[in-house]
Design a protein around this motif. Structure first.
Motif, PDB file in Angstrom:
ATOM      1  N   ARG A 139      65.834  52.447  25.857  1.00  0.00           N
ATOM      2  CA  ARG A 139      65.378  52.826  24.523  1.00  0.00           C
ATOM      3  C   ARG A 139      65.157  54.335  24.436  1.00  0.00           C
ATOM      4  O   ARG A 139      65.044  55.027  25.444  1.00  0.00           O
ATOM      5  CB  ARG A 139      64.109  52.056  24.150  1.00  0.00           C
ATOM      6  N   ASP A 140      65.071  54.796  23.222  1.00  0.00           N
ATOM      7  CA  ASP A 140      64.985  56.229  22.942  1.00  0.00           C
ATOM      8  C   ASP A 140      63.533  56.702  23.080  1.00  0.00           C
ATOM      9  O   ASP A 140      62.947  57.243  22.143  1.00  0.00           O
ATOM     10  CB  ASP A 140      65.530  56.505  21.535  1.00  0.00           C
ATOM     11  N   SER A 141      62.970  56.526  24.264  1.00  0.00           N
ATOM     12  CA  SER A 141      61.532  56.734  24.472  1.00  0.00           C
ATOM     13  C   SER A 141      61.110  58.196  24.401  1.00  0.00           C
ATOM     14  O   SER A 141      59.917  58.481  24.231  1.00  0.00           O
ATOM     15  CB  SER A 141      61.112  56.145  25.820  1.00  0.00           C
ATOM     16  N   GLN A 142      62.040  59.132  24.548  1.00  0.00           N
ATOM     17  CA  GLN A 142      61.692  60.552  24.523  1.00  0.00           C
ATOM     18  C   GLN A 142      61.830  61.166  23.136  1.00  0.00           C
ATOM     19  O   GLN A 142      61.617  62.369  22.969  1.00  0.00           O
ATOM     20  CB  GLN A 142      62.588  61.309  25.513  1.00  0.00           C
ATOM     21  N   ARG A 149      61.274  55.740  18.790  1.00  0.00           N
ATOM     22  CA  ARG A 149      61.154  55.569  20.235  1.00  0.00           C
ATOM     23  C   ARG A 149      61.433  54.153  20.716  1.00  0.00           C
ATOM     24  O   ARG A 149      61.729  53.941  21.892  1.00  0.00           O
ATOM     25  CB  ARG A 149      59.758  56.002  20.690  1.00  0.00           C
ATOM     26  N   ALA A 150      61.380  53.192  19.823  1.00  0.00           N
ATOM     27  CA  ALA A 150      61.633  51.799  20.218  1.00  0.00           C
ATOM     28  C   ALA A 150      63.093  51.406  20.016  1.00  0.00           C
ATOM     29  O   ALA A 150      63.501  50.322  20.441  1.00  0.00           O
ATOM     30  CB  ALA A 150      60.734  50.854  19.430  1.00  0.00           C
ATOM     31  N   ARG A 151      63.894  52.259  19.412  1.00  0.00           N
ATOM     32  CA  ARG A 151      65.287  51.885  19.143  1.00  0.00           C
ATOM     33  C   ARG A 151      66.098  51.925  20.429  1.00  0.00           C
ATOM     34  O   ARG A 151      65.842  52.708  21.353  1.00  0.00           O
ATOM     35  CB  ARG A 151      65.910  52.814  18.108  1.00  0.00           C
ATOM     36  N   MET A 152      67.090  51.055  20.505  1.00  0.00           N
ATOM     37  CA  MET A 152      67.954  51.009  21.676  1.00  0.00           C
ATOM     38  C   MET A 152      68.892  52.216  21.686  1.00  0.00           C
ATOM     39  O   MET A 152      69.328  52.698  20.633  1.00  0.00           O
ATOM     40  CB  MET A 152      68.768  49.717  21.689  1.00  0.00           C
ATOM     41  N   LEU A 153      69.210  52.679  22.899  1.00  0.00           N
ATOM     42  CA  LEU A 153      70.145  53.797  23.004  1.00  0.00           C
ATOM     43  C   LEU A 153      71.550  53.366  22.579  1.00  0.00           C
ATOM     44  O   LEU A 153      72.284  54.149  21.976  1.00  0.00           O
ATOM     45  CB  LEU A 153      70.164  54.337  24.432  1.00  0.00           C
ATOM     46  N   LEU A 154      71.931  52.143  22.917  1.00  0.00           N
ATOM     47  CA  LEU A 154      73.228  51.645  22.479  1.00  0.00           C
ATOM     48  C   LEU A 154      73.221  51.499  20.959  1.00  0.00           C
ATOM     49  O   LEU A 154      72.430  50.753  20.392  1.00  0.00           O
ATOM     50  CB  LEU A 154      73.525  50.294  23.127  1.00  0.00           C
ATOM     51  N   GLY A 155      74.077  52.244  20.301  1.00  0.00           N
ATOM     52  CA  GLY A 155      74.174  52.179  18.852  1.00  0.00           C
ATOM     53  C   GLY A 155      73.487  53.307  18.114  1.00  0.00           C
ATOM     54  O   GLY A 155      73.639  53.434  16.903  1.00  0.00           O
ATOM     55  N   HIS A 156      72.732  54.145  18.829  1.00  0.00           N
ATOM     56  CA  HIS A 156      72.002  55.190  18.106  1.00  0.00           C
ATOM     57  C   HIS A 156      72.915  56.380  17.792  1.00  0.00           C
ATOM     58  O   HIS A 156      73.947  56.584  18.427  1.00  0.00           O
ATOM     59  CB  HIS A 156      70.756  55.622  18.875  1.00  0.00           C
ATOM     60  N   LEU A 229      75.914  44.453  11.490  1.00  0.00           N
ATOM     61  CA  LEU A 229      75.217  43.774  12.574  1.00  0.00           C
ATOM     62  C   LEU A 229      75.764  44.170  13.939  1.00  0.00           C
ATOM     63  O   LEU A 229      75.003  44.417  14.878  1.00  0.00           O
ATOM     64  CB  LEU A 229      75.317  42.251  12.389  1.00  0.00           C
ATOM     65  N   ASN A 230      77.092  44.251  14.076  1.00  0.00           N
ATOM     66  CA  ASN A 230      77.713  44.602  15.356  1.00  0.00           C
ATOM     67  C   ASN A 230      78.262  46.025  15.323  1.00  0.00           C
ATOM     68  O   ASN A 230      79.292  46.323  15.904  1.00  0.00           O
ATOM     69  CB  ASN A 230      78.840  43.618  15.704  1.00  0.00           C
ATOM     70  N   GLY A 231      77.552  46.902  14.636  1.00  0.00           N
ATOM     71  CA  GLY A 231      77.965  48.295  14.568  1.00  0.00           C
ATOM     72  C   GLY A 231      76.814  49.211  14.913  1.00  0.00           C
ATOM     73  O   GLY A 231      75.666  48.775  15.056  1.00  0.00           O
ATOM     74  N   PRO A 232      77.084  50.505  15.083  1.00  0.00           N
ATOM     75  CA  PRO A 232      75.997  51.462  15.357  1.00  0.00           C
ATOM     76  C   PRO A 232      75.119  51.669  14.133  1.00  0.00           C
ATOM     77  O   PRO A 232      75.455  51.221  13.028  1.00  0.00           O
ATOM     78  CB  PRO A 232      76.769  52.736  15.726  1.00  0.00           C
ATOM     79  N   ARG A 233      74.009  52.369  14.327  1.00  0.00           N
ATOM     80  CA  ARG A 233      73.047  52.570  13.249  1.00  0.00           C
ATOM     81  C   ARG A 233      72.858  54.054  12.990  1.00  0.00           C
ATOM     82  O   ARG A 233      72.503  54.815  13.890  1.00  0.00           O
ATOM     83  CB  ARG A 233      71.701  51.928  13.623  1.00  0.00           C
ATOM     84  N   ALA A 234      73.077  54.464  11.748  1.00  0.00           N
ATOM     85  CA  ALA A 234      72.918  55.869  11.388  1.00  0.00           C
ATOM     86  C   ALA A 234      71.453  56.197  11.154  1.00  0.00           C
ATOM     87  O   ALA A 234      70.675  55.356  10.693  1.00  0.00           O
ATOM     88  CB  ALA A 234      73.733  56.183  10.134  1.00  0.00           C
TER      89      ALA A 234
END
Length: 252
Positions: A139-142, A149-156, A229-234
């Motif tokens: 997750r994007d903890s930094q 900070r809780a979002r997953m790195l995959l897709g960000h 749903l199965n795509g990255p998030r802007a």
């Protein structure tokens, strides 16, 4: 595991394909090309867009097959393409596509974004190791924004609306999830399937990487449209706002 995802040490780097026609500048000899010795003025061209042609002692009747290599725009110091418009340069160097970063651990999807679709945004769509030793997604903890900070790195989103430059490149900011900071970056297509990305902490401290374009899909890769749903998030400032639906006119 080392948490650097797309930027190694200083930043992630990318490449833009150059596939443009010749400019109409006054013909000068192409320097920095191994084949320049075989080029002669093209007297048959009245447009001024093809100032030189190959002049070799070859009997083409002896051949029944040819191989055409991908075209790469010449970028020598004699500046043959200096008078191309900014719009033409932006079109010819569009880096949209999915790219494998230099260390092979991440794939980045670049695509048009912004209200006028004239910017370039980038998203992580595949990670070689998307989860930690406990099986939990990285997750994007930094991130300096607590809400992210809780979002997953995959897709960000890590590339933020790069703008076209007069040199035919795209420049702006890239986000490094390893330290939660953003860095200046520029990217350009070096060849049809290779992208160069140059990131800088300061003007004199820069690093360049080469990314390889990919056409296949690996297990776990996000293939949906951005926001699906199965795509990255802007990020919200780059999320595409749907056009308002027209209001039906009631008949009298």
């Amino acid at each position: 595991m080392d948490r650097s995802i797309a930027l190694r040490g200083l930043g992630t780097l990318v490449l833009c394909v150059a596939a443009a026609g010749c400019a109409s500048v006054a013909p000068v000899l192409y320097s920095e090309m191994a084949s320049s010795a075989y080029m002669a003025p093209d007297k048959s061209d009245a447009s001024g867009r093809v100032p030189y042609r190959y002049s070799t002692q070859v009997d083409w009747r002896a051949y029944n097959k040819v191989i055409l290599d991908p075209v790469v725009v010449y970028r020598g110091r004699d500046h043959q393409f200096g008078d191309m418009s900014d719009k033409d340069k932006a079109t010819s160097t569009d880096p949209s596509g999915t790219w494998l970063v230099e260390d092979g651990r991440t794939r980045i999807r670049l695509e048009r974004c912004g209200p006028s679709r004239d910017r370039i945004c980038g998203f992580i769509v595949w990670m070689k190791e998307p989860v930690d030793k406990r099986g939990q997604p990285y997750r994007d903890s930094q991130n300096p924004d607590p809400d992210k900070r809780a979002r997953m790195l995959l897709g960000h989103q890590l590339i933020m609306g790069l703008q076209a430059t007069p040199e035919g490149r795209f420049a702006g900011d890239i986000y490094n999830a390893e330290d939660g900071k953003s860095y200046s970056v520029s990217l350009w297509r070096e060849s049809p399937d290779r992208l160069k990305l140059r990131g800088c902490l300061i003007k004199i401290l820069c690093q360049t990487q080469t990314w390889q374009q990919t056409l296949d899909v690996l297990p776990g890769q996000l293939v949906g449209l951005t926001g699906d749903l199965n795509g990255p998030r802007a990020d919200k400032e780059w999320a595409q706002v749907p056009a308002p639906k027209p209001t039906p006119v009631k008949g009298k």
